[in-house]
Design a protein around this motif. Structure first.
Motif, PDB file in Angstrom:
ATOM      1  N   GLU A   1      -2.550  32.261  -6.103  1.00 30.98           N
ATOM      2  CA  GLU A   1      -2.851  30.872  -5.751  1.00 30.98           C
ATOM      3  C   GLU A   1      -1.670  30.235  -4.988  1.00 30.98           C
TER       4      GLU A   1
ATOM      5  N   ASN B   1      -7.358  32.585  -4.670  1.00 31.00           N
ATOM      6  CA  ASN B   1      -7.364  33.668  -5.662  1.00 31.00           C
ATOM      7  C   ASN B   1      -6.411  33.311  -6.802  1.00 31.00           C
TER       8      ASN B   1
ATOM      9  N   THR C   1      -4.394  29.705  -0.539  1.00 31.77           N
ATOM     10  CA  THR C   1      -5.062  30.838  -1.158  1.00 31.77           C
ATOM     11  C   THR C   1      -5.649  30.374  -2.481  1.00 31.77           C
TER      12      THR C   1
ATOM     13  N   ASN D   1       2.346  31.886   0.001  1.00 30.51           N
ATOM     14  CA  ASN D   1       1.864  33.111   0.653  1.00 30.51           C
ATOM     15  C   ASN D   1       2.001  32.937   2.163  1.00 30.51           C
TER      16      ASN D   1
ATOM     17  N   ARG E   1       4.032  37.200  -0.680  1.00 32.69           N
ATOM     18  CA  ARG E   1       4.075  36.075  -1.626  1.00 32.69           C
ATOM     19  C   ARG E   1       5.506  35.946  -2.135  1.00 32.69           C
TER      20      ARG E   1
END
Lengths: 86, 371
Positions: free
Chosen positions: B214, B210, B208, B182, B147
């Protein structure tokens, strides 16, 4: 989008000036965002210069010159501090 | 509750790393390493006159983990709204030899807002800004995976930490690219002519959902021409977002650090048919050459002008963007109390149809790092 950097990687080393004045390297790169020198030990300075080489897109020559500047600066700062204590 | 445990966990990790690196530092404090370094540099510099020779290999000293970061307490006052924002932002750097580096930055900010005389709930906003593994491929290229801060423009990658930015308030258009990605990234720099460097970064990101990690599915990059001796850089950025809503974003940026006077000029412009367009221009003047008064010499004045223009079709992607065309002017003052500790204050005026108001900010920022 990745073509340009990939091309640069495969192109191999260019004949560029190997000598960069550490003082110039520091002032021309680091002082664009940082206002003053932070004093770290040589080992930590190595790590921080690795980090900044990636973050600030420095060439290897520039990062080595900056490393030299920072380590010189740290050494002289510490020397001055110990002299003042004495 | 979950957030509190998360903060405590991170603080414990930071303290652990701090103790570990502190113990390793004891070796250095003996002075042997410093002496060895000086000898190496003396050997390398011999016979080169005024210009220092840069050794071909990196320092022989093994790099060690570093814990650094900043803490800040910022306040913002606008008509009917007061916001208090404590921020804790640790950064951890873990080198593996001279070629690999793991780096991470966590940001925790708790905005306490008082609206119409009542305090709202304290919401802890926390996110992983970056958590990446870097590999230095060669002198002109590095590879990062994980990330990372999306390389678009200059604000996100270079100026977003409070201890670096000149004004506490972010430019309006910053919310258009205030994100991390990411995936994988290639970046580097090369000298293309005497005194001219080309810098480049290209990446792709996977979607992503999460909350901590994110990211949108996107690809893009940034290229710039940097003139080190003039301390001037001009860059262009592009990104293509491929999530639910697909759109392009084009940006340009410049920085110029004047040599004769201690002044920095920087600016950025972004265009997107979906998000709108805008720009900001900023000048910061350090008063360190004016007189002998310490108060004046430690001060810095900042001025920013910015505009944002809404797109033809109202955008719903980013909540933080204004809903009408907006112009804003901000003047700020920074006072450097000592290395790493800074006080900041600013006054801004927002000009928009039906939304003219003042914005005051004041705060203090401490950059921490174990020496």
């Amino acid at each position: 989008m990745l073509t340009v950097p990939l091309g640069m990687a495969l192109a191999g080393p260019r004949k560029a000036s190997k000598f960069i004045d550490p003082d110039d390297a520091y002032k021309n790169n680091c002082m664009r965002c940082h206002s003053s020198v932070q004093a770290y030990s040589p080992k930590k300075t190595e790590t921080i210069v690795m980090h900044m080489r990636i973050r600030a897109n420095l060439t290897a020559q520039e990062s080595r010159a900056i490393l030299e500047y920072l380590q010189d600066n740290t050494a002289s700062t510490r020397k001055n501090k110990s002299a003042t204590k004495k | 509750m979950k957030g509190r445990w998360y903060v405590m966990g991170l603080a414990a990790c930071a303290a652990f790393w701090g103790l570990r690196t502190s113990a390793q530092e004891q070796q250095y404090k003996g002075g042997e390493v410093a002496q060895e370094q000086t000898q190496q540099r003396d050997t390398a510099n011999s016979g080169e006159g005024q210009t220092a020779t840069v050794p071909e290999s990196s320092g022989k000293v093994p790099p060690i983990p570093v814990v650094t970061g900043f803490m800040a307490f910022q306040t913002e006052f606008a008509p009917g709204t007061q916001t208090l924002s404590p921020v804790f932002d640790p950064t951890v750097l873990v080198p593996i030899g001279h070629k690999l580096l793991i780096e991470a930055e966590f940001e925790m900010q708790m905005d306490l807002t008082r609206e119409q005389g009542e305090w709202g709930p304290a919401v802890l906003d926390h996110s992983v800004e970056y958590l990446q593994l870097d590999y230095l491929v060669n002198s002109k290229l590095s590879f990062a995976v994980g990330r990372f801060l999306t390389p678009f423009g200059i604000y996100r990658e270079r100026l977003h930490p409070y201890w670096i930015r000149d004004l506490a308030g972010e430019p309006m258009i910053f919310s258009m690219n205030d994100n991390s990605s990411n995936g994988a990234m290639l970046r580097g720099a090369t000298q293309i002519a005497r005194g001219i460097e080309l810098t480049y970064a290209g990446y792709f990101s996977a979607a992503t959902t999460n909350k901590l990690f994110e990211a949108d599915r996107r690809a893009g990059g940034r290229g710039s021409l940097f003139l080190p001796n003039k301390r001037m850089e001009i860059g262009v950025s592009y990104s293509r977002t491929l999530s639910n809503q697909r759109y392009n974003m084009l940006g340009t940026d410049f920085t110029w650090n004047l040599k004769k006077i201690p002044m920095d000029l920087k600016g950025e412009a972004i265009y997107s048919s979906v998000l709108g367009k805008g720009y900001w221009l900023e000048g910061a003047y350090r008063l360190n050459r004016l007189g002998k008064n310490a108060f004046v010499r430690n001060s810095e004045l900042v001025l920013r002008g910015e505009q944002y223009f809404v797109p033809e079709l109202a955008q719903t992607v980013i909540d933080e963007l204004p809903t009408v065309d907006t112009t804003r002017a901000t003047v700020g003052w920074n006072y450097y109390l000592h290395n790493g500790l800074r006080f900041n204050a600013s006054y801004g005026r927002n000009f928009a149809s039906g939304d003219n108001h003042n914005i005051w900010t004041a705060g203090i920022t401490l950059r921490f790092a174990k020496l």
